[in-house]
Design an enzyme around this catalytic site. Structure first.
Site, mmCIF file in Angstrom:
data_model
loop_
_atom_site.group_PDB
_atom_site.id
_atom_site.type_symbol
_atom_site.label_atom_id
_atom_site.label_comp_id
_atom_site.label_asym_id
_atom_site.label_seq_id
_atom_site.Cartn_x
_atom_site.Cartn_y
_atom_site.Cartn_z
ATOM 1 N N SER A 96 41.190 -41.793 -11.839
ATOM 2 C CA SER A 96 41.193 -42.337 -10.491
ATOM 3 C C SER A 96 42.341 -43.331 -10.307
ATOM 4 C CB SER A 96 39.833 -42.990 -10.235
ATOM 5 O OG SER A 96 39.602 -43.141 -8.872
ATOM 6 N N ASP A 219 36.324 -32.643 -4.925
ATOM 7 C CA ASP A 219 36.282 -34.071 -5.211
ATOM 8 C C ASP A 219 35.652 -34.804 -4.019
ATOM 9 O OD1 ASP A 219 38.186 -36.090 -7.215
ATOM 10 O OD2 ASP A 219 37.157 -36.941 -5.474
ATOM 11 N N HIS A 247 33.816 -36.743 -8.797
ATOM 12 C CA HIS A 247 35.063 -37.443 -9.036
ATOM 13 C C HIS A 247 35.188 -37.771 -10.521
ATOM 14 C CE1 HIS A 247 38.532 -39.723 -7.823
ATOM 15 N NE2 HIS A 247 38.030 -40.867 -8.237
#
Lengths: 268, 329
Positions: A96, A219, A247
């Protein structure tokens, strides 16, 4: 210095292999998130896990709101960790927001990095007037900050009279409760702001280190188009779209995710 | 799901490994106005707004995977009619050989949240008031600092004024007023503790001639030059002062008759040996007195003055102590 950084970022080193993989957690998390995927690499690589200052078991007293008001502050952490262990040419796996942090670190110190693996990266989480779709409106981010405030102990109960003293989160406080970010609500809030309001699209073309972009097809946070955008903008990149939801492919599909990364590393 | 669980006084949701809804009870469905078929098979985020989605993915999902449970997680779910309903969630990971589930218990908390909002509002108001108070205090502190700076400056000016008022404007040594104040202190101290002191009075010999011959400007120069010599001889322990005209006084705290005579003699010689080419030489006559029983500031001045008169009378450029006058007469 090196011992200080080891403690400050709660660095863990394990696994066997001459090549090193540094794994960096994302917003709201800590190094424990790698536990499902790390075993797949232990036999062939030396693994380095750490917590960013302000997260997990890092030294919260080292948190400097000015330094960490930009992702560059976190990139300093990455460089510090690599230098503390006297490493170079590492493979950096960032989840991320850590993807961008790793890229920023590689722009600053290219010789430290051999390859970047970005899991669910985004250079900009907001929808922009120029037509870029990051997935969120500013009002969503404000909502999020509100929700965080209501979810994490210390916000609602953090009554004004106490706010006057602004006590620094100490090691003891930190040891009291070892959960995600909840013990340092102000840090978590700033990390959320820095993450979700960041826009590093302009720097993408400077990235030279070879990069694998791993994007979940479904996602929940980053629209799949963002993976494509990144791939277009970064000259030395490869895009792999996983048929996965969420995610956190390294938690929900650790074997598959590890296999893709291994394949990429073997090829490149 | 058995009937009692379907009607349990709290919502029940079961998710699979990725967060898709596998089962849900009637209580939860009724609270949000959905049919079971429309939820099962959907991801839980189907019910969350954007921020709830991020919270689920950045907090709930990783936490339950790392620690096996989540407690008191606040999230807003969308009712089928579109409005948001806040829920409190407890979640636990269930894992057996062939099954992985995330079991969630939900309680609606619309009213709780209203209380909390009130609290937060009160907190924000308080914080705002505190900030304002802080700002006022900072301003006050600033004003206070300014006042203190000005006060220091005033004190300094005042001290300088006091110093200036004690000095003779021509010579820069103590003036008559300051000498008298010091003398009063010495007398008072003598009465109280018996600590003796001496008083030296001196007069320039033939000063009138200096003025007449060389003019007043040169006369003034002589006074200034002499004052400097007195000050130097007096050092810090004695006070040299201009008494008036060409008369000077030196107060000698702690000095006995002998010490005073010795000092005066040194002074007389020092003056005599100074280069006075501008007026072809200069001498002084000195009278001394030392504190004794029954003395006050008037008597001690008078005694020294008598001694000075004797020095002048006996040929000038000499030192006389009052105590020796009686012996001579």
């Amino acid at each position: 210095m090196s011992k200080e950084i080891r403690e400050r970022n709660h660095i863990n080193v394990f696994g066997k292999g001459s090549k090193t993989i540094v794994m960096a957690h994302g917003f709201g998390c800590e190094q424990g998130m790698w536990q499902y995927m790390a075993p797949a690499f232990e036999e062939e690589y030396q693994l380095v896990l750490f917590d960013y200052v302000g997260s997990g078991r890092s030294d919260l007293s080292a948190y400097d709101p000015d330094k960490y008001s930009q992702l560059h502050g976190y990139a300093e952490d990455v460089i510090d960790v690599i230098e503390a262990l006297d490493l170079k040419d590492v493979i950096f796996v960032g989840h991320s927001v850590s993807s961008m942090i790793g890229m920023l670190a590689s722009l600053k110190r290219p010789e430290l990095f051999d390859a970047l693996v970005m899991i669910g990266p985004s250079p900009c989480y907001l929808n922009k007037e120029d037509g870029y779709k990051g997935g969120f409106e500013e009002s969503d981010i404000r909502d999020l900050l509100d929700m965080m405030e209501m979810n994490f102990t210390g916000w609602a109960s953090y009554m004004a009279p106490m706010a006057m003293e602004q006590p620094k989160e100490t090691k003891e406080v930190q040891d009291l409760e070892q959960t995600f970010v909840s013990n340092a609500p102000r840090i978590a809030r700033q990390f959320a702001e820095v993450t979700f309001l960041s826009d590093y699209r302009e720097t993408l073309h400077e990235a030279k280190v070879k990069t694998l972009i791993l994007q979940c097809a479904h996602d929940s946070i980053v629209p799949v188009e963002v993976g494509e955008y990144l791939h277009q903008a970064m000259e030395n990149s490869e895009l792999h779209v996983l048929d996965a939801k969420g995610h956190y492919p390294h938690i929900s599909q650790p074997e598959q995710t590890a296999a893709i990364i291994k394949d990429y590393l073997a090829r490149s | 799901m058995e009937e009692r669980l379907r009607l349990a006084p709290g919502g029940l949701i079961a998710l699979d490994h990725e967060g898709y809804i596998v089962d849900v009870n009637d209580t939860f469905l009724n609270e949000l106005g959905y049919e079971k078929d429309s939820l099962v098979g959907n991801h839980l985020e189907y019910l969350c707004g954007t921020s709830g989605k991020i919270m689920f993915h950045s907090y709930f999902y990783p936490t339950i995977n790392l620690y096996g449970h989540v407690k008191e997680f606040l999230v807003k779910f969308s009712h089928s009619d579109g409005h948001d309903v806040p829920f409190l969630l407890n979640g636990r990971r269930y894992q057996s050989e062939d099954l992985f589930r995330i079991d969630i218990v939900t309680l609606p908390m619309t009213r709780r949240l209203e209380y909390e909002q009130e609290l937060r509002q009160a907190k924000d108001t308080l914080q705002q008031l505190l900030d304002e108070q802080e700002a006022v205090l900072t301003e006050l502190q600033k004003i206070n600092d300014e006042i203190q700076t000005k006060q220091l400056r005033l004190t300094e000016i005042n001290n300088n004024l006091i110093l200036a008022s004690n000095l003779d404007t021509l010579t820069g040594i103590s003036n008559r007023k300051h000498m008298q104040e010091t003398l009063v202190r010495l007398v008072y101290n003598f009465w109280k503790t018996g600590e003796i002191f001496s008083l030296l009075i001196l007069d320039i010999d033939y000063f009138k001639r200096v003025n007449d011959t060389y003019g007043h400007p040169v006369g003034d120069q002589v006074l200034v030059k002499l004052a400097a010599i007195l000050k130097k001889q007096a050092q810090h322990e004695y006070t040299a002062a201009r008494y008036g005209g060409e008369e000077f006084i030196i107060l000698l705290p702690g000095a006995s008759e002998d010490l005073a005579v010795q000092f005066a003699e040194q002074l007389r010689v020092a003056v005599q040996e100074t280069n006075w080419d501008e007026v072809s030489g200069l001498t002084i006559s000195i009278g001394l007195s030392t504190s004794g029983e029954g003395d006050d500031q008037l008597s001690i001045l008078k005694e020294a003055d008598d001694a000075l008169y004797a020095s002048k009378h006996n040929g000038r450029n000499q030192v006389t102590h009052f105590n020796t006058l009686a012996e001579r007469t």
